[in-house]
Scaffold this motif. Structure first.
Motif, PDB file in Angstrom:
ATOM      1  N   GLU A 112       0.915  -1.161   0.020  1.00 49.17           N
ATOM      2  CA  GLU A 112       0.166  -0.020  -0.228  1.00 49.17           C
ATOM      3  C   GLU A 112       1.000   1.374  -0.082  1.00 49.17           C
ATOM      4  OE1 GLU A 112      -2.883   2.230  -0.522  1.00 49.17           O
ATOM      5  OE2 GLU A 112      -3.269   0.265  -0.387  1.00 49.17           O
ATOM      6  N   ARG A 113       1.866   1.258   0.880  1.00 53.34           N
ATOM      7  CA  ARG A 113       2.977   2.469   0.882  1.00 53.34           C
ATOM      8  C   ARG A 113       3.452   2.378  -0.492  1.00 53.34           C
ATOM      9  NH1 ARG A 113       4.341  -0.065   5.794  1.00 53.34           N
ATOM     10  NH2 ARG A 113       6.424  -0.575   4.897  1.00 53.34           N
ATOM     11  N   ARG A 114       3.900   1.539  -1.355  1.00 61.11           N
ATOM     12  CA  ARG A 114       4.493   1.704  -2.460  1.00 61.11           C
ATOM     13  C   ARG A 114       3.495   2.301  -3.565  1.00 61.11           C
ATOM     14  NH1 ARG A 114       7.841  -4.160  -2.570  1.00 61.11           N
ATOM     15  NH2 ARG A 114       9.596  -3.272  -1.407  1.00 61.11           N
ATOM     16  N   ALA A 115       2.357   1.708  -3.572  1.00 64.54           N
ATOM     17  CA  ALA A 115       1.267   2.199  -4.485  1.00 64.54           C
ATOM     18  C   ALA A 115       0.812   3.740  -4.188  1.00 64.54           C
ATOM     19  CB  ALA A 115      -0.093   1.505  -4.263  1.00 64.54           C
ATOM     20  N   ALA A 116       1.000   4.074  -2.830  1.00 67.39           N
ATOM     21  CA  ALA A 116       0.643   5.537  -2.478  1.00 67.39           C
ATOM     22  C   ALA A 116       1.756   6.179  -2.855  1.00 67.39           C
ATOM     23  CB  ALA A 116       0.465   5.470  -1.044  1.00 67.39           C
ATOM     24  N   ALA A 117       3.139   5.926  -2.814  1.00 61.00           N
ATOM     25  CA  ALA A 117       4.117   6.882  -3.384  1.00 61.00           C
ATOM     26  C   ALA A 117       4.261   6.863  -4.575  1.00 61.00           C
ATOM     27  CB  ALA A 117       5.280   6.021  -2.927  1.00 61.00           C
ATOM     28  N   VAL A 118       3.776   5.907  -5.589  1.00 64.66           N
ATOM     29  CA  VAL A 118       3.678   6.216  -6.921  1.00 64.66           C
ATOM     30  C   VAL A 118       2.485   6.996  -7.313  1.00 64.66           C
ATOM     31  CG1 VAL A 118       2.798   5.026  -9.054  1.00 64.66           C
ATOM     32  CG2 VAL A 118       4.668   3.914  -7.633  1.00 64.66           C
ATOM     33  N   LYS A 119       1.142   7.291  -6.671  1.00 64.26           N
ATOM     34  CA  LYS A 119       0.315   7.825  -6.723  1.00 64.26           C
ATOM     35  C   LYS A 119       0.453   9.412  -6.478  1.00 64.26           C
ATOM     36  CE  LYS A 119      -4.674   8.847  -5.651  1.00 64.26           C
ATOM     37  NZ  LYS A 119      -5.720   8.181  -4.986  1.00 64.26           N
ATOM     38  N   ALA A 120       0.999   9.446  -5.147  1.00 65.57           N
ATOM     39  CA  ALA A 120       1.597  10.953  -4.785  1.00 65.57           C
ATOM     40  C   ALA A 120       2.687  11.597  -6.046  1.00 65.57           C
ATOM     41  CB  ALA A 120       2.292  10.805  -3.675  1.00 65.57           C
ATOM     42  N   TYR A 121       3.471  10.617  -6.477  1.00 62.17           N
ATOM     43  CA  TYR A 121       4.326  11.448  -7.374  1.00 62.17           C
ATOM     44  C   TYR A 121       3.494  11.572  -8.824  1.00 62.17           C
ATOM     45  CZ  TYR A 121       8.637  12.080 -10.107  1.00 62.17           C
ATOM     46  OH  TYR A 121       9.813  12.778 -10.714  1.00 62.17           O
ATOM     47  N   MET A 122       2.812  11.018  -9.124  1.00 56.61           N
ATOM     48  CA  MET A 122       1.994  10.990 -10.200  1.00 56.61           C
ATOM     49  C   MET A 122       1.118  12.208  -9.994  1.00 56.61           C
ATOM     50  SD  MET A 122       3.014   8.670 -12.628  1.00 56.61           S
ATOM     51  CE  MET A 122       1.630   8.357 -13.711  1.00 56.61           C
ATOM     52  N   ILE A 123       0.451  12.442  -8.978  1.00 61.28           N
ATOM     53  CA  ILE A 123      -0.269  13.725  -8.705  1.00 61.28           C
ATOM     54  C   ILE A 123       0.748  14.868  -8.948  1.00 61.28           C
ATOM     55  CG2 ILE A 123      -1.585  15.215  -6.799  1.00 61.28           C
ATOM     56  CD1 ILE A 123      -2.643  12.185  -5.992  1.00 61.28           C
ATOM     57  N   ASP A 124       2.051  14.796  -8.188  1.00 62.14           N
ATOM     58  CA  ASP A 124       2.893  15.746  -8.340  1.00 62.14           C
ATOM     59  C   ASP A 124       3.258  16.197  -9.943  1.00 62.14           C
ATOM     60  OD1 ASP A 124       3.062  16.199  -5.725  1.00 62.14           O
ATOM     61  OD2 ASP A 124       4.931  15.028  -5.423  1.00 62.14           O
ATOM     62  N   LEU A 125       3.074  15.213 -10.791  1.00 61.84           N
ATOM     63  CA  LEU A 125       3.494  15.155 -12.132  1.00 61.84           C
ATOM     64  C   LEU A 125       2.151  15.912 -12.944  1.00 61.84           C
ATOM     65  CD1 LEU A 125       5.590  12.010 -12.707  1.00 61.84           C
ATOM     66  CD2 LEU A 125       6.377  14.678 -12.666  1.00 61.84           C
ATOM     67  N   GLY A 126       1.076  16.269 -12.055  1.00 67.24           N
ATOM     68  CA  GLY A 126      -0.125  16.830 -12.831  1.00 67.24           C
ATOM     69  C   GLY A 126      -1.100  15.845 -13.083  1.00 67.24           C
ATOM     70  N   ILE A 127      -1.338  14.527 -12.466  1.00 59.67           N
ATOM     71  CA  ILE A 127      -2.446  13.732 -12.782  1.00 59.67           C
ATOM     72  C   ILE A 127      -3.385  13.849 -11.789  1.00 59.67           C
ATOM     73  CG2 ILE A 127      -2.845  11.430 -13.322  1.00 59.67           C
ATOM     74  CD1 ILE A 127      -1.048  12.516 -15.462  1.00 59.67           C
ATOM     75  N   SER A 128      -4.616  13.885 -12.127  1.00 60.38           N
ATOM     76  CA  SER A 128      -5.474  14.207 -11.268  1.00 60.38           C
ATOM     77  C   SER A 128      -5.739  12.989 -10.420  1.00 60.38           C
ATOM     78  CB  SER A 128      -6.970  14.451 -11.937  1.00 60.38           C
ATOM     79  OG  SER A 128      -8.083  14.407 -11.021  1.00 60.38           O
ATOM     80  N   PRO A 129      -6.009  13.021  -9.133  1.00 64.99           N
ATOM     81  CA  PRO A 129      -6.021  11.836  -7.998  1.00 64.99           C
ATOM     82  C   PRO A 129      -7.235  11.187  -8.397  1.00 64.99           C
ATOM     83  CG  PRO A 129      -5.674  14.048  -7.005  1.00 64.99           C
ATOM     84  CD  PRO A 129      -5.928  14.584  -8.206  1.00 64.99           C
ATOM     85  N   SER A 130      -8.392  11.747  -9.046  1.00 64.63           N
ATOM     86  CA  SER A 130      -9.703  10.990  -9.195  1.00 64.63           C
ATOM     87  C   SER A 130      -9.349  10.022 -10.422  1.00 64.63           C
ATOM     88  CB  SER A 130     -10.736  11.941  -9.718  1.00 64.63           C
ATOM     89  OG  SER A 130     -10.205  12.535 -11.129  1.00 64.63           O
ATOM     90  N   ARG A 131      -8.104   9.834 -11.216  1.00 59.94           N
ATOM     91  CA  ARG A 131      -7.712   9.033 -12.153  1.00 59.94           C
ATOM     92  C   ARG A 131      -6.781   8.067 -11.671  1.00 59.94           C
ATOM     93  NH1 ARG A 131      -5.310  12.064 -16.773  1.00 59.94           N
ATOM     94  NH2 ARG A 131      -5.575  10.101 -18.042  1.00 59.94           N
ATOM     95  N   LEU A 132      -6.584   8.035 -10.366  1.00 61.02           N
ATOM     96  CA  LEU A 132      -5.540   7.119  -9.765  1.00 61.02           C
ATOM     97  C   LEU A 132      -6.246   6.342  -8.625  1.00 61.02           C
ATOM     98  CD1 LEU A 132      -2.746   9.493  -9.836  1.00 61.02           C
ATOM     99  CD2 LEU A 132      -2.774   7.496 -11.500  1.00 61.02           C
ATOM    100  N   ASP A 133      -6.361   5.082  -8.588  1.00 58.06           N
ATOM    101  CA  ASP A 133      -6.632   4.134  -7.774  1.00 58.06           C
ATOM    102  C   ASP A 133      -5.635   3.490  -7.300  1.00 58.06           C
ATOM    103  OD1 ASP A 133      -9.297   4.963  -7.582  1.00 58.06           O
ATOM    104  OD2 ASP A 133     -10.013   3.459  -9.230  1.00 58.06           O
ATOM    105  N   THR A 134      -5.631   2.901  -6.036  1.00 58.74           N
ATOM    106  CA  THR A 134      -4.498   2.129  -5.497  1.00 58.74           C
ATOM    107  C   THR A 134      -4.969   0.762  -4.771  1.00 58.74           C
ATOM    108  OG1 THR A 134      -4.215   3.232  -3.304  1.00 58.74           O
ATOM    109  CG2 THR A 134      -2.985   3.856  -5.050  1.00 58.74           C
ATOM    110  N   ILE A 135      -4.168  -0.234  -4.795  1.00 59.64           N
ATOM    111  CA  ILE A 135      -4.569  -1.429  -4.126  1.00 59.64           C
ATOM    112  C   ILE A 135      -3.379  -2.272  -3.956  1.00 59.64           C
ATOM    113  CG2 ILE A 135      -4.839  -2.799  -6.164  1.00 59.64           C
ATOM    114  CD1 ILE A 135      -6.949  -4.238  -4.778  1.00 59.64           C
ATOM    115  N   SER A 136      -3.155  -2.951  -2.742  1.00 58.06           N
ATOM    116  CA  SER A 136      -1.947  -3.515  -2.283  1.00 58.06           C
ATOM    117  C   SER A 136      -2.497  -4.910  -2.502  1.00 58.06           C
ATOM    118  CB  SER A 136      -1.625  -3.265  -1.019  1.00 58.06           C
ATOM    119  OG  SER A 136      -0.536  -4.240  -0.706  1.00 58.06           O
TER     120      SER A 136
END
Length: 163
Positions: A112-136
């Motif tokens: 979950e931490r790995r998926a969350a780290a990827v999601k956070a970086y993608m958000i920093d790169l301008g991808i909307s959080p609504s387009r990114l789900d995570t699962i472990s």
């Protein structure tokens, strides 16, 4: 005058033949244009499919017991962000995975931490959080079931699935 009628008939035949030849030339030109457009469309679709496959098949890997993004991981994520920006209707799930070392509970949390780290970086790169789900999935879905360092490295990953 018979010669004039024959000349007129011959001239009419020549004009008809010329018109028919021009029509055929135009038809051939239109077919070539249609074929070229179809070829260009097929190449465009092949490039899109290849980019999509690259997006899905390129995993982000992690060091042992870590959810920190390496410089290589960040480079891969920048490519993925560019692809997502070019495909604004696409949403994805980021799957966090671990090797088999550690308890099930620990690896689920690490995934979950790995998926969350990827999601956070993608958000920093301008991808909307609504387009990114995570699962472990923790250690439950290994790419390589061998008990080797090489297999463990393959299994410590974040994988993208297009929703």
């Amino acid at each position: 005058d018979a010669t004039t009628i024959e000349d007129q008939a011959k001239a009419q035949q020549d004009a008809d033949a010329k018109a028919k030849a021009e029509q055929e030339a135009e038809r051939i030109a239109q077919q070539k244009l249609a074929d070229q457009r179809a070829k260009e469309q097929a190449m465009k679709e092949a490039k899109i499919a290849a980019a999509k496959q690259r997006f899905v098949n390129q995993n982000v890997h992690f060091a042992f017991d870590s959810s920190d993004l390496s410089s290589m991981a960040k480079m891969i994520l920048k490519e993925k962000a560019a692809w997502l920006k070019a495909n604004p209707m696409v949403s994805v799930t980021v799957e966090g995975h671990c090797d088999e070392r550690g308890t099930t509970e620990y690896n689920l949390a690490l995934g979950e931490r790995r998926a969350a780290a990827v999601k956070a970086y993608m958000i920093d790169l301008g991808i909307s959080p609504s387009r990114l789900d995570t699962i472990s999935y923790g250690e439950e879905r290994p790419l390589d079931t061998r008990k080797t360092e090489e297999a463990y490295r393959k299994n410590r990953r974040a994988h993208f699935v297009i929703n």
